[in-house]
Each structure stands twice: as C-alpha cells, then as structure tokens.
Write an enzyme that holds these catalytic residues in place. Sequence first.
Site, short mmCIF file in Angstrom:
data_model
loop_
_atom_site.label_atom_id
_atom_site.label_comp_id
_atom_site.label_asym_id
_atom_site.label_seq_id
_atom_site.Cartn_x
_atom_site.Cartn_y
_atom_site.Cartn_z
N GLY A 163 0.82 -1.21 0.00
CA GLY A 163 0.00 0.00 0.00
C GLY A 163 0.84 1.25 0.00
O GLY A 163 2.03 1.20 0.29
N PRO A 164 0.21 2.38 -0.32
CA PRO A 164 0.95 3.65 -0.37
C PRO A 164 1.51 4.04 0.99
O PRO A 164 1.07 3.52 2.02
CB PRO A 164 -0.11 4.66 -0.83
N PRO A 165 2.49 4.92 1.00
CA PRO A 165 3.11 5.32 2.26
C PRO A 165 2.13 5.99 3.20
O PRO A 165 1.19 6.64 2.76
CB PRO A 165 4.21 6.29 1.83
N LYS A 175 1.01 0.67 7.51
CA LYS A 175 1.58 -0.68 7.41
C LYS A 175 2.46 -1.00 8.61
O LYS A 175 2.33 -2.06 9.21
CB LYS A 175 2.38 -0.81 6.10
N HIS A 229 -9.78 31.65 -15.72
CA HIS A 229 -9.20 30.32 -15.90
C HIS A 229 -9.92 29.30 -15.01
O HIS A 229 -10.41 28.27 -15.48
CB HIS A 229 -7.70 30.36 -15.58
N GLU A 230 -10.01 29.62 -13.72
CA GLU A 230 -10.66 28.68 -12.80
C GLU A 230 -12.15 28.54 -13.11
O GLU A 230 -12.70 27.45 -13.05
CB GLU A 230 -10.47 29.13 -11.34
N HIS A 269 -12.59 26.05 -15.87
CA HIS A 269 -12.60 24.66 -15.39
C HIS A 269 -13.96 24.31 -14.82
O HIS A 269 -14.54 23.27 -15.13
CB HIS A 269 -11.57 24.47 -14.27
P1 ADP Z 1 3.41 3.18 6.55
O1 ADP Z 1 4.25 2.20 7.28
O2 ADP Z 1 2.30 2.55 5.79
O3 ADP Z 1 4.18 4.15 5.72
P2 ADP Z 1 2.88 4.11 9.19
O4 ADP Z 1 2.34 2.86 9.78
O5 ADP Z 1 4.28 4.44 9.50
O6 ADP Z 1 2.67 4.09 7.62
O7 ADP Z 1 1.92 5.30 9.58
C1 ADP Z 1 2.40 6.52 10.07
C2 ADP Z 1 1.48 7.09 11.11
O8 ADP Z 1 0.22 7.43 10.54
C3 ADP Z 1 1.17 6.14 12.21
O9 ADP Z 1 2.13 6.20 13.22
C4 ADP Z 1 -0.20 6.63 12.69
O10 ADP Z 1 -0.05 7.69 13.59
C5 ADP Z 1 -0.83 7.16 11.44
N1 ADP Z 1 -1.73 6.17 10.85
C6 ADP Z 1 -1.60 5.61 9.63
N2 ADP Z 1 -2.61 4.76 9.37
C7 ADP Z 1 -3.40 4.77 10.46
C8 ADP Z 1 -4.60 4.07 10.83
N3 ADP Z 1 -5.20 3.20 9.98
N4 ADP Z 1 -5.12 4.31 12.03
C9 ADP Z 1 -4.54 5.17 12.87
N5 ADP Z 1 -3.41 5.85 12.61
C10 ADP Z 1 -2.83 5.66 11.41
ZN ZN Z 2 -6.02 25.11 -14.82
#
Ligand code: ADP
Ligand code: ZN
Length: 619
Positions: free
Chosen positions: A206-208, A212, A429-430, A433
């Site tokens: 999954g995305p950052p 995870k 412009h906006e 859109h």
């Molecule tokens: P990843 O490992 O996916 O990059 P992290 O687990 O490090 O993300 O998430 C960073 C922070 O974001 C966590 O410490 C928490 O505070 C918050 N966070 C992310 N997802 C959740 C979630 N589902 N519920 C609660 N807090 C979350």
């Molecule tokens: Zn534009």
Amino acid sequence: MTFFGRSSGFTEGKDLNSSTFTEILNKDDIKEIVILNNTRAEIYIKEKSIEGNEEYSKKAKNPFYRKGSALYEYNFGDLQNFENKLDAAKAKHGLSFNYAYKEPISILDTIIGFLPFILLIAIWLFFMKRMSGGGSGAGGGGQIFNIGKSRAKLFDENTKVKTTFKNVAGLEGAKEEVQEIVDFLKNPEKYTKLGGKIPKGALLVGPPGTGKTLLAKAVAGEAGVPFFSLSGSDFVEMFVGVGASRVRDLFKQAKQKSPSIIFIDEIDAIGRARGKNSMTGSNDERENTLNQLLTEMDGFGTESNVIVLAATNRAEILDKALMRAGRFDRQIYVDLPDLHERKEIFDVHIKPLKLSNDVKLDFLAQQTPGFSGADIANLCNEAALIAARNNKTAIHHQDFMDAVDRIVGGLEKKNKVITPREKKVIAYHEAGHATVSWMLEYAAPLVKVTIVPRGQSLGAAWYLPEERKIVQTEQMLDEMCATMGGRAAEKLIFDKISTGALSDLEKVTKQARAMVTVYGLNEEVGNVTYYDSSGNDSFVKPYSEETAKTIDKEISKIIEGQYQRAIEILDQHKDKLDILAQKLLEKEVIFKDDLLEIFGKRPFEKDEKISDELSASEE
Ligand code: ADP
Ligand code: ZN
C-alpha cells in the site's frame, strides 16, 4: 614490509639439525656464529668453504642468499649448553671462529616496521565510520566491528510493543487477515496439530503512510511477541557481503527470541527483481542480500515461529521468488482510507486533543479525500498548532479547515503580489474549469474553486470524482476537456493564452499519451499497449519511428479536439462564465452551492450522491 624483510630472506631449509651442526662445526667451516635473542644462532660459513663444498654452494645459490650473510640457522635450545659446546669444540679442534650476541629486536623497530599497516588500518577505520552513517554517537570505533550485524530496532519484553488493533483505525480487511497471524503466534499448536503449516511471511502492500508499520506493530502487540523493525535500505551498504550477513544476523536474533515478528519496511530496496538493470553489475550486492533473505526464509522451519512481515508500495516490481509459497505468500492490501475509515482515523487521533464542540468530524472526513492515515495524524497536529498560535483554549473547526488547506496547498500566500489584471485571468481560468466540468456528464463535479494563491499554484479547483474501477473513452475525454477548460476560457475571453496552464497541459498530455500508448483507446495505433508491467524502463522505445510519429499525431489530435470542445461549451455558456468569474473575483473562494445557484442543476445529474473521493486540480 620492512619488518618482515628484516629477518633475512630465506628461511626454508636453513635450519640445521644438531648432528649436521656438529659436523660443520668440527670441519672448521664456520666463520662466525651470531646468537639472536638467546635462542637461535646464525651460522656464517667461510667463503672458501662455500666455494669448495657442493652442499654449501647449492645452498648459496638460493636467490635470497646474499654474499656475507648467514647460510644456516640453528636452534640450540639452552644457551649455556650451547656456549659450553662451542668452547669445548674450539679447545678440542683449535677452531678459529668467533661468536657474538645480537640484542633482541627493539620495540621501536617493531613499531616502525608496523607503521604502514597501522596507517592503512586507520584509514580503513575512518572510512568505515563514515559509511556507517556518521557513527551514531558514542559507539565510536567499536561499532565498525558490528557492520555485519543487523540494524533492527527491537521491541521486546523490556520495550514492550504497546500498539494494538485499537490503535489502528479502519483497515478492517487487513486486520482480519493479520488476525490469523496473531493466532498463529499465540497458539501455534492449534494449527500444527492438524498438520497445517504456519505461514512464514506476509506482504503489506500500500501507499506510504497508510499504517503498514502500525499494523505490523499491532500484530506484535496483540500477540505479545518481540518485534524486530528495520527498513530494507538498512541492509544495503557499499561493502560486499554486509547485507547478507546482516540478514543472517537478524534471523539469528529473531530465532533466539522466537516466537517473534520481523518487520522489513520498504522491502523493494532489496527485493526488486533480480537480473535486471544489471548493466553495471552494481546490483550484485543487493542480489546477494535478497538471496540470503530467501535462504533464511526457506531455512527456518515452521516450528521456529518467526513470521516476517514486509511492507512495500510497489508489489509489482518485487522479485517473483519472494512471492513463492512458503515465503511472502500472503499479500495484504492496505489502501488509502475511504470516507468511513478516515472518520475512524480522526477518532483515533483527536483523542489526545482538546476540541471545541463545533468540530464536525464527518465534514472533515469528507474534505480529506486522498489523505493517508499519516496525513490525518499530521492534520490533527497541525490544527492543534494553529489553534495554539491563535491563543485559543480549544481547537475549533476552522483550525482544522485551515490545516487542511495548508496541507493540501501549502501555505496561503496572502501577500503574493498579483496584479488586478492577472487576478482576472486567474479567475476566468478557474471559472473555465468549473463551467466545463459542470456541463459535461462524465467530468467530476466541482466542489470548491479558489483564486487564493497557494504554494506553486495561483488558484485551484477541487472536484469530487466518481470512484471508477475502469474508465471509458468518453469519461477520459470529458475529464480532459474540463482540464483544458482553463486555457479555453483565457482564449475565449482575452483571446490570449498564458503560461498559467502548464500543469493542466502536463496532465492532459500524460492522459492522452496513456490513452494512446497504454490503454489502446485511440484510432490510429490500435489495440496495442507499450506498457511493461514489470517496471523495466528500457532505453529503447518499444516501437518504430513510424509508430512514434503516429502516436504523436494521435496525442495532439485528442488534446486539440478537447480544447476546441471546451471553447465551444464555454461559448455557449459565456454569460454564466462571466457571472462565475465575477463572483470569484469578489469572494476568492466559492463552493458547490454557488455553482448550483449560477448554473442550476447539472444537465446530466442523476441522484445527488456524495461520492467519496475528491481530488484537487491546480491552476
Ligand atoms: P506506513 O508504514 O504505511 O508508511 P505508518 O504505519 O508508518 O505508515 O503510519 C504513520 C502514522 O500514521 C502512524 O504512526 C499513525 O499515527 C498514522 N496512521 C496511519 N494509518 C493509520 C490508521 N489506519 N489508524 C490510525 N493511525 C494511522
Ligand atoms: Zn487550470
């Protein structure tokens, strides 16, 4: 080097045994005996004797022998006995040799001899220290010797993991899947009794910022087992073999603490498919590390109860070998949270905050599409800071809204100098859109337009796109038309176009290129894709020059078509465009309700439904 050279060149076959020594001694061939360190004697033979004796001259032909140096050495054992023996022989046979003593080699000599080595080692230590990331503090020179040790952060009995599933909001599906892993760790017998095998690894994809790491930690917390956490890039070092030995060490430690969990973040740093991009061969070290990881995962039996969780946001570039049965054979998707999940994440993160009761979490969840869990955590913190800066006693709804704007668009630049004329261009412009997207069936309806400059952009429009799993040609074209709406309005109203549409152009160009080269949504090129899912960027274009020309022609045909269409739409609704632009100039920010007022119901509007995802489009 000098030191070793000093104890004269050749030693092999130089030693005499006792009887040969006596023989030589009695023959009166010895010129001199030098006693070294009171244990050894160097035997110098008379020049005459060497010439006249076959045995001696053979010895003297040794390339290390220099004229005038000792031909033999003799280990005499006890010095007193040896001296007695020499004296006796002298007296008995009237021998003419003399003997001398040489002091043991001095300490200073030794040190001088070693100097080059010491220097080399010092330089080596210096570089090692620099490589190992600034030598994390007091560890100093000592940690050099830990270079092959794993860098994992360990949470065990002493620094217990306190995270549990309660801390993880949303992610219901993922939680369910990892629940099984918790069960495995807690009572493995339940599964092994039936002959089942406990999984060794799971991949969190999954995305950052989607939680995870949090989830993996919660698994350890729920199961009450030690948790080893490190990032894939921690394995990678410039030195050959370091990565592999760190992997070995990590697994060794984890097994000692079993049952336990190893969490490897950003596994793509080591797990990228092997044997690609290997033109320089510089990836060998990474491959070795990966191979070692695979070996370790195969190596430990299910009875060792070590489970490896790894996180990545690009599962498709990982080596297929990682995904094979018995390794990371489970993939758990951790997606960006949807509306409902965002609400839950807010609930988790507002707990420690002091809120005023005007805060509407539902609305905040709606206003934060595309936010990850980490973004929401950040947003809550930002809101608290904003409230504090304004000396409030509690955090108000507006503080959250300001925080949203700040995170989405960067800092508001109230004092950015914009001339009235420029402002008018931006407003049209906006409004362009907004008008086009309002009129097209498939374009995402707009929820907010602003001409307050933020970050890099001079204005922005927020849309509520429908969630679509597949997109049809018409939908794509409508979206592109809306994106071109900004420039189209400039052209229509001022008959001049500006540089302000750069990111719009970039967006449509990418979209058009994707239609032609990726999705096969075009006329001339046909049902062909030049997309390579294995993520290989190749230097060579996978199509011919001729096709390249066709592709370019198709792309510009698509974009030009939508641009003209946008101009036509705006021309038809020019009166409303004017009203909208005026209103924007007046209020700077307008919302969906204002649009409803100006345009009336959208021509294709079905039932009013709040769609979840919302995206911001700049300029
Ligand atoms: P990843 O490992 O996916 O990059 P992290 O687990 O490090 O993300 O998430 C960073 C922070 O974001 C966590 O410490 C928490 O505070 C918050 N966070 C992310 N997802 C959740 C979630 N589902 N519920 C609660 N807090 C979350
Ligand atoms: Zn534009």
